[in-house]
Design a protein around this motif. Structure first.
Motif, short mmCIF file in Angstrom:
data_model
loop_
_atom_site.label_atom_id
_atom_site.label_comp_id
_atom_site.label_asym_id
_atom_site.label_seq_id
_atom_site.Cartn_x
_atom_site.Cartn_y
_atom_site.Cartn_z
N LYS A 157 0.80 -1.24 -0.03
CA LYS A 157 -0.12 0.05 -0.02
C LYS A 157 0.88 1.04 -0.05
O LYS A 157 0.58 2.19 -0.74
CB LYS A 157 -1.16 -0.04 1.09
CG LYS A 157 -1.90 -1.16 1.08
CD LYS A 157 -3.02 -1.00 2.36
CE LYS A 157 -3.96 -2.15 2.29
NZ LYS A 157 -4.75 -2.31 3.52
N GLU A 158 1.93 1.28 0.68
CA GLU A 158 3.03 2.27 0.69
C GLU A 158 3.47 2.61 -0.65
O GLU A 158 3.53 3.83 -1.09
CB GLU A 158 3.93 2.22 1.80
CG GLU A 158 3.54 2.03 3.20
CD GLU A 158 3.65 3.35 3.71
OE1 GLU A 158 4.20 4.47 3.29
OE2 GLU A 158 2.89 3.93 4.80
N ASP A 161 1.10 4.30 -2.96
CA ASP A 161 0.81 5.45 -2.69
C ASP A 161 2.11 6.41 -3.25
O ASP A 161 2.17 7.40 -3.08
CB ASP A 161 0.58 5.75 -1.13
CG ASP A 161 -0.61 5.43 -0.78
OD1 ASP A 161 -1.60 5.30 -1.65
OD2 ASP A 161 -0.80 5.12 0.53
N HIS A 163 5.53 6.17 -2.03
CA HIS A 163 6.61 6.39 -1.39
C HIS A 163 7.80 5.70 -1.62
O HIS A 163 7.80 4.55 -2.12
CB HIS A 163 5.93 5.98 0.02
CG HIS A 163 4.78 6.81 0.55
ND1 HIS A 163 3.92 6.38 1.81
CD2 HIS A 163 4.05 7.80 0.07
CE1 HIS A 163 2.96 7.38 1.95
NE2 HIS A 163 3.24 8.17 0.94
N ALA A 199 2.54 -1.37 -7.93
CA ALA A 199 1.53 -0.49 -7.68
C ALA A 199 0.42 -0.75 -8.59
O ALA A 199 -0.84 -0.56 -8.33
CB ALA A 199 2.22 1.05 -8.13
N TYR A 203 -3.69 -1.42 -7.62
CA TYR A 203 -4.71 -0.76 -8.22
C TYR A 203 -5.64 -1.20 -8.77
O TYR A 203 -6.89 -1.02 -9.04
CB TYR A 203 -4.46 0.63 -8.56
CG TYR A 203 -3.85 1.85 -7.80
CD1 TYR A 203 -4.79 2.29 -6.82
CD2 TYR A 203 -2.45 2.17 -7.65
CE1 TYR A 203 -4.21 2.95 -5.63
CE2 TYR A 203 -2.26 2.95 -6.71
CZ TYR A 203 -2.93 3.46 -5.61
OH TYR A 203 -2.50 4.28 -4.81
#
Length: 206
Positions: A157-158, A161, A163, A199, A203
């Motif tokens: 999840k990081e 986002d 990161h 990523a 999604y």
């Protein structure tokens, strides 16, 4: 109407054959014991309806339904089972089965066959009561199927986002080396190449 019965329990098959033919509305042209029989017999006899169990040893009724409808999208398949299982119901709908009823409700089988024969879709009362919940239910992707643990999911999840490893380390109170190890393990488990693919994967499965 001409039907084929497929069930891996021969006693059930014979009982169904007797009950259905005694109605005077049904002719059982053939019987089988698993999904491979269902596919073979359907091709051979082209029945008005295939009445098949779901759980069988060699090939399930659901898999047979999918295969038959792949080469004949007009096939009328009525699934008969003892299992009121959410996943089975959703899969049956997805594959295009015309009905899903419980074996225990013998009195409903002939009316169900007549309804399917006339072009209707039929689901037992127990199943109909579950449909609104199932059709509105959001089915989340299960990362545990890929052996992804809670900590690794936090890292995913990081990364999704945007990161960096340094930011993830600070957010999750880890060292950057540990974050790199987590990332390497996650990519390996999911069969992905880099954090960009990861990523995108995340999604796509929200």
């Amino acid at each position: 109407m001409n039907i084929i019965i497929v069930d891996d329990d021969t006693l059930v098959t014979e009982a169904l054959k007797t009950i259905l033919e005694s109605s005077g509305k049904v002719t059982v042209t053939a019987t089988g014991s698993d999904g491979t029989d269902a596919v073979r017999l359907y091709k051979e006899f082209k029945p008005d309806i295939l009445l098949t169990d779901i759980q069988m040893k060699e090939m399930s009724g659901l898999d047979a339904t999918k295969e038959i409808l792949s080469f004949d999208n007009t096939a009328k398949i009525l699934l008969l089972t003892t299992f009121l299982d959410d996943e089975y119901i959703v899969t049956a709908l997805k594959y295009g089965a015309k009905g899903y009823i419980l074996k225990q409700d013998y009195t409903a089988i002939v009316p169900a066959l007549e309804a399917v024969y006339s072009g209707q879709s039929v689901f037992g009362t127990e199943i109909i009561s579950k449909l609104p919940e199932l059709l509105n239910k959001k089915h989340e992707f299960d990362y545990s199927d890929y052996d992804i643990n809670e900590r690794e999911l936090e890292v995913i999840k990081e990364i999704a986002d945007g990161h960096s490893n340094k930011e993830i380390a600070a957010d999750l109170y880890l060292s950057e080396g540990t974050v790199r190890n987590y990332l390497s393990s996650i990519l390996d488990k999911l069969g992905l190449r880099d954090r960009t693919q990861l990523a995108i994967f995340y999604y796509k499965h929200i």
